[in-house]
Design an enzyme around this catalytic site. Structure first.
Site, mmCIF file in Angstrom:
data_model
loop_
_atom_site.group_PDB
_atom_site.id
_atom_site.type_symbol
_atom_site.label_atom_id
_atom_site.label_comp_id
_atom_site.label_asym_id
_atom_site.label_seq_id
_atom_site.Cartn_x
_atom_site.Cartn_y
_atom_site.Cartn_z
ATOM 1 N N TYR A 40 12.307 -8.212 29.533
ATOM 2 C CA TYR A 40 12.174 -7.579 28.224
ATOM 3 C C TYR A 40 10.874 -6.782 28.217
ATOM 4 O O TYR A 40 10.537 -6.141 29.203
ATOM 5 C CB TYR A 40 12.266 -8.643 27.120
ATOM 6 C CG TYR A 40 12.629 -8.075 25.776
ATOM 7 C CD1 TYR A 40 13.782 -7.312 25.611
ATOM 8 C CD2 TYR A 40 11.831 -8.290 24.670
ATOM 9 C CE1 TYR A 40 14.125 -6.779 24.385
ATOM 10 C CE2 TYR A 40 12.163 -7.759 23.431
ATOM 11 C CZ TYR A 40 13.315 -7.000 23.295
ATOM 12 O OH TYR A 40 13.639 -6.470 22.076
ATOM 13 N N LYS A 95 42.474 -12.926 28.915
ATOM 14 C CA LYS A 95 42.454 -11.743 29.774
ATOM 15 C C LYS A 95 41.077 -11.589 30.422
ATOM 16 O O LYS A 95 40.966 -11.243 31.612
ATOM 17 C CB LYS A 95 42.784 -10.513 28.936
ATOM 18 C CG LYS A 95 43.128 -9.268 29.741
ATOM 19 C CD LYS A 95 44.457 -9.450 30.443
ATOM 20 C CE LYS A 95 44.872 -8.202 31.197
ATOM 21 N NZ LYS A 95 45.540 -7.214 30.355
ATOM 22 N N ASP A 138 47.786 -5.181 23.958
ATOM 23 C CA ASP A 138 48.574 -5.668 22.819
ATOM 24 C C ASP A 138 48.445 -4.769 21.585
ATOM 25 O O ASP A 138 48.212 -5.239 20.468
ATOM 26 C CB ASP A 138 48.169 -7.109 22.481
ATOM 27 C CG ASP A 138 48.563 -8.081 23.569
ATOM 28 O OD1 ASP A 138 49.282 -7.668 24.484
ATOM 29 O OD2 ASP A 138 48.152 -9.250 23.511
ATOM 30 N N ASP A 163 49.559 -3.221 29.119
ATOM 31 C CA ASP A 163 50.946 -3.514 28.756
ATOM 32 C C ASP A 163 51.888 -2.427 29.261
ATOM 33 O O ASP A 163 53.040 -2.704 29.594
ATOM 34 C CB ASP A 163 51.089 -3.635 27.233
ATOM 35 C CG ASP A 163 50.251 -4.760 26.668
ATOM 36 O OD1 ASP A 163 50.103 -5.772 27.364
ATOM 37 O OD2 ASP A 163 49.740 -4.628 25.548
ATOM 38 N N GLY A 197 60.089 0.613 24.874
ATOM 39 C CA GLY A 197 58.774 0.586 24.261
ATOM 40 C C GLY A 197 57.712 1.000 25.259
ATOM 41 O O GLY A 197 57.993 1.708 26.235
ATOM 42 N N ALA A 198 56.487 0.534 25.025
ATOM 43 C CA ALA A 198 55.357 0.953 25.860
ATOM 44 C C ALA A 198 55.584 0.620 27.323
ATOM 45 O O ALA A 198 55.435 1.473 28.208
ATOM 46 C CB ALA A 198 54.076 0.284 25.354
#
Length: 765
Positions: A40, A95, A138, A163, A197-198
């Site tokens: 720091y 994840k 998601d 996905d 879908g995706a």
């Protein structure tokens, strides 16, 4: 395991010992005032100024180059739907754990309370200074397409919607390999989807880039066939690119003659009749979870020539995103990629497909219980825990990034990079996973000598839940039942496990007579044999294994290690070709997996005994799916001492190389030289070891045991110990400090030992 049991176990897992699955740990020392001054104020100003002058140095002076943001708004979570950002957090933490465990990538999970796509893009884009890459997760379709597209246009770091593209990469690799098996060119096959879908659209788009003819693709979604002119199908809808001119309206209408079925929709939608209507040697990817579009057993009953993949781990050919995303990001981050482009995705597909076609190493085969991993209808893509994944996919992705001009930090030596990834694979608490997989695949009968002990009973509950073994416990029925009730366990004697009552088992006569037969010439009279068998449960367990009533035994959670070892050694003896039994202990954390021998059996083994111990230990290391790299450790470093201990280790090295010249071993050497290649290179540049050693052979039990205990406490390591080697039948003696987790781990090891014994695999490498 029932749904209620799984739910209770999952909630307990997420709550204890601390809530959640993640924590933040410093990577630098903070033990002195000097450390604080560097970390720091005032020292941190130097790093800040360097980055302000050259932003590219952020990857040198901060975590950014190894940090991914896992980002969601919780609008399409697993099979749970739009449960919102807060409820999605356990998934995002999960994840993050996979990123870290599989590829060493750090993650911040970011859950954003925002459904408007434009505002979601603004929030995520503003995070670019924090991260080296963004993993979108998601987010529901069609918003996910827009969010990803806009972020990729705005951000100068990889943005990847797993996905979509993770599923697409794995599915494409499976299709490529399946087409090779059935000998059908990708440009000539007809493909039908259930789901657009995706994930479905990403799969189709990627397959088209690999050569699939878009005119031979028929999409179906919840409204039926996607056909030209369908009401509500907008021109800018991604599905419109594949809208066919057809009178067909249902999935059943379009399955006749299809070569490939791609399901990313709902369970049970594909019927056996539809499968029967497909072309010869059909390929079926039924990826809905937890219930696939058609169960493989039903599909195979309808068409014996079908090749089938699902999203489930209990069937062959699991399409699991963990095969891809950790390693794709690993390669992208390591070259400072500014995006994940099509070239990188295609490179991942081809690397994954090629890996499945490669001959599996004996290490990988051992990691999966000796099962054949030969390329074919039931092995289209690698297993999720194949240790070769990272070293194949990440370099391919990195090379593609460099070749396509999106790498800001190109690698100078791709082979050195691949070797570094190989060495990183097992620095993880996942070291037991191959053992668990092998045990579940073929559970064996394991007998527990101290069946009344709470730690054993609690472990048996876990063993039953996980399907690791078929347990038998030794204990008094009244005591066992009372303690099960006290512990709140669900296991039931006679239902979940067999129970041997040491006070009244009908086999008592057979047991003591066998024991007397074995020990009569060692001073054990019939009366003494009766007394020992009646009161020594370790002896009963060993006799049960000897008689073939159990395949392996676990004992030692009470009593003295060497007494228990003596009892089972007297009954079981040593394996053919083995001079002495020995133990191996493993320590594993997020940085290292290290094996040490001999921690419990041999006080001061001879050079000749060390040879057998080394080869037995190397064989056991291979059971974990790890290539052994062996260091003979000593206070002497390549000949700088000439006392008896150093001379013994040098002689052991000579004997090992004489027996197996190509075996990777070196020594004698200091422990730091064994574990830090740069130190070893300075003192002995010609060493035969490549990288850090993962198996340390100690000169005596003192050194081994001290190293184990220090590693366990100071190194904060999970231990798998002590693994007994060299007996004629599988057996393990634990210690009174054994936890439930250690008992479960050692049970999996015992089951794998029993599997190997049945195959006739010798204990020596």
């Amino acid at each position: 395991m029932s749904d209620s049991k799984l739910r209770a176990k999952a909630l307990d897992y997420h709550e204890h010992p601390t809530p959640g699955k993640l924590e933040v740990n410093p990577s630098k020392a903070l033990t002195t005032q000097g450390d604080l001054a560097l970390a720091y104020s005032p020292g941190v100003a130097a790093a800040c100024e360097a980055i302000a002058e050259d932003p590219a140095t952020a990857s040198r002076y901060t975590i950014r180059g190894n940090l991914v943001g896992v980002v969601t708004n919780g609008s399409a979570v697993l099979g749970l739907g739009n449960i919102g950002p807060l409820a999605s957090k356990p998934v995002m933490e999960g994840k993050a754990v996979l990123f870290k465990k599989f590829a060493g990538i750090d993650v911040f999970d970011i859950e954003i309370d925002e459904d408007d796509p434009d505002r979601l893009v603004e929030v995520i884009a503003a995070l670019e200074p924090t991260f080296g890459g963004i993993n979108l997760e998601d987010i529901k379709a069609p918003e996910c397409f827009e969010v990803e597209r806009k972020l990729r246009e705005r951000m100068n770091i990889p943005v990847f919607h797993d996905d979509q593209h993770g599923t697409a990469i794995i599915a494409a690799a499976a299709v490529l390999n399946a087409l090779q098996i059935v000998d059908k060119p990708i440009g000539e096959v007809a493909l039908v989807t259930s789901g657009a879908g995706a994930a479905g659209m990403a799969c189709i788009n990627l397959l088209v880039k690999l050569g699939l003819d878009a005119a031979k693709v028929t999409l179906t979604d919840r409204e039926g066939v996607v056909y030209a002119g369908r009401p509500g199908l907008a021109a800018d809808d991604p599905k419109s690119a594949y809208a066919q001119t057809t009178d067909a309206r249902t999935l059943g209408d379009v399955m006749a003659g299809a070569d490939v079925f791609l399901g990313v929709s709902v369970g049970g939608i594909l019927t056996p009749e539809m499968v029967q209507a497909m072309a010869q040697r059909p390929i079926i990817l039924a990826l809905a979870n937890p219930e696939p579009e058609i169960k493989p057993e039903l599909a195979r009953k309808a068409r014996k020539d079908a090749i089938i993949a699902t999203g489930r781990s209990d069937y062959p050919n699991q399409v699991n995103n963990v095969l891809c995303f950790p390693f794709l990001f690993r390669g992208a981050l390591d070259v400072g990629a500014t995006t994940v482009n099509e070239a990188m995705k295609l490179a991942a597909v081809r690397a994954l497909a090629a890996l499945a076609r490669m001959e599996a190493s004996d290490v990988t085969t051992a990691a999966y219980g000796g099962k054949s991993l030969k390329f074919g209808p039931d092995y289209l893509i690698p297993k999720p825990f194949d240790p070769r994944l990272g070293a194949h996919i990440a370099p391919a992705v990195a090379q593609a990034a460099m070749d396509s001009g999106v790498a800001t930090r190109p690698l100078e030596d791709l082979e050195a990079y691949r070797e570094r990834l190989t060495q990183m694979v097992f620095r993880s608490g996942l070291v037991m996973k191959p053992m668990f997989d092998a045990a579940r695949a073929d559970p064996r009968r394991v007998i527990f000598a101290e069946g009344e002990q709470p730690v054993i009973l609690s472990a048996v509950q876990n063993i039953i839940d996980d399907g690791l073994a078929v347990p038998t416990l030794i204990g008094r029925p009244t005591v066992v039942k009372r303690r099960i009730q006290q512990l709140g366990l669900r296991i039931v004697p006679g239902v979940d496990f067999d129970l041997i009552n040491p006070e009244s088992d009908p086999r008592f006569r057979d047991y003591w007579q066998l024991y007397h037969q074995l020990m009569a010439r060692r001073g054990v009279s019939p009366d003494a044999a009766k007394a020992i068998v009646r009161t020594r449960t370790a002896v009963i367990a060993a006799l049960a294994v000897k008689r073939g009533e159990a395949d392996a035994l676990i004992c030692g959670v009470v009593g003295t290690y060497h007494k228990k070892l003596r009892y089972i050694y007297d009954v079981l003896g040593v394996a053919d070709g083995v001079s002495v039994p020995a133990t191996l202990s493993a320590m594993s954390n997020d940085e290292h997996t290290l094996f040490i021998t001999d921690t419990y059996v041999n006080d001061d083994p001879s050079a000749e005994e060390l040879v057998d111990i080394t080869f037995m230990a190397a064989q056991r290391v291979r059971d974990f799916g790890i290539v052994p790299r062996v260091a003979l450790v000593s206070h002497s470093n390549f000949g700088n001492h000439a006392d008896a201990s150093a001379t013994k280790m040098r002689e052991a090295y000579r004997l090992i190389k004489a027996r197996k010249p190509d075996f990777e071993v070196d020594g004698e050497m200091h422990a730091d030289a064994a574990l830090v290649p740069s130190i070893r290179d300075r003192v002995f540049p010609g060493s035969e070891l490549t990288g850090a050693a993962n198996l340390l052979v100690m000169p005596n039990q003192d050194a081994a045991n001290i190293a184990l205990q220090l590693g366990r406490i100071v190194g904060d390591a999970v231990t798998i110990s002590p693994m007994l080697m060299g007996l004629a039948h599988p057996a393990h003696v634990l210690t009174p400090s054994a936890t439930v987790r250690r008992v479960v781990n050692m049970t999996a090891v015992a089951v794998v030992d029993a599997q190997k014994a049945q195959r006739g695999q010798p204990p020596l490498i």
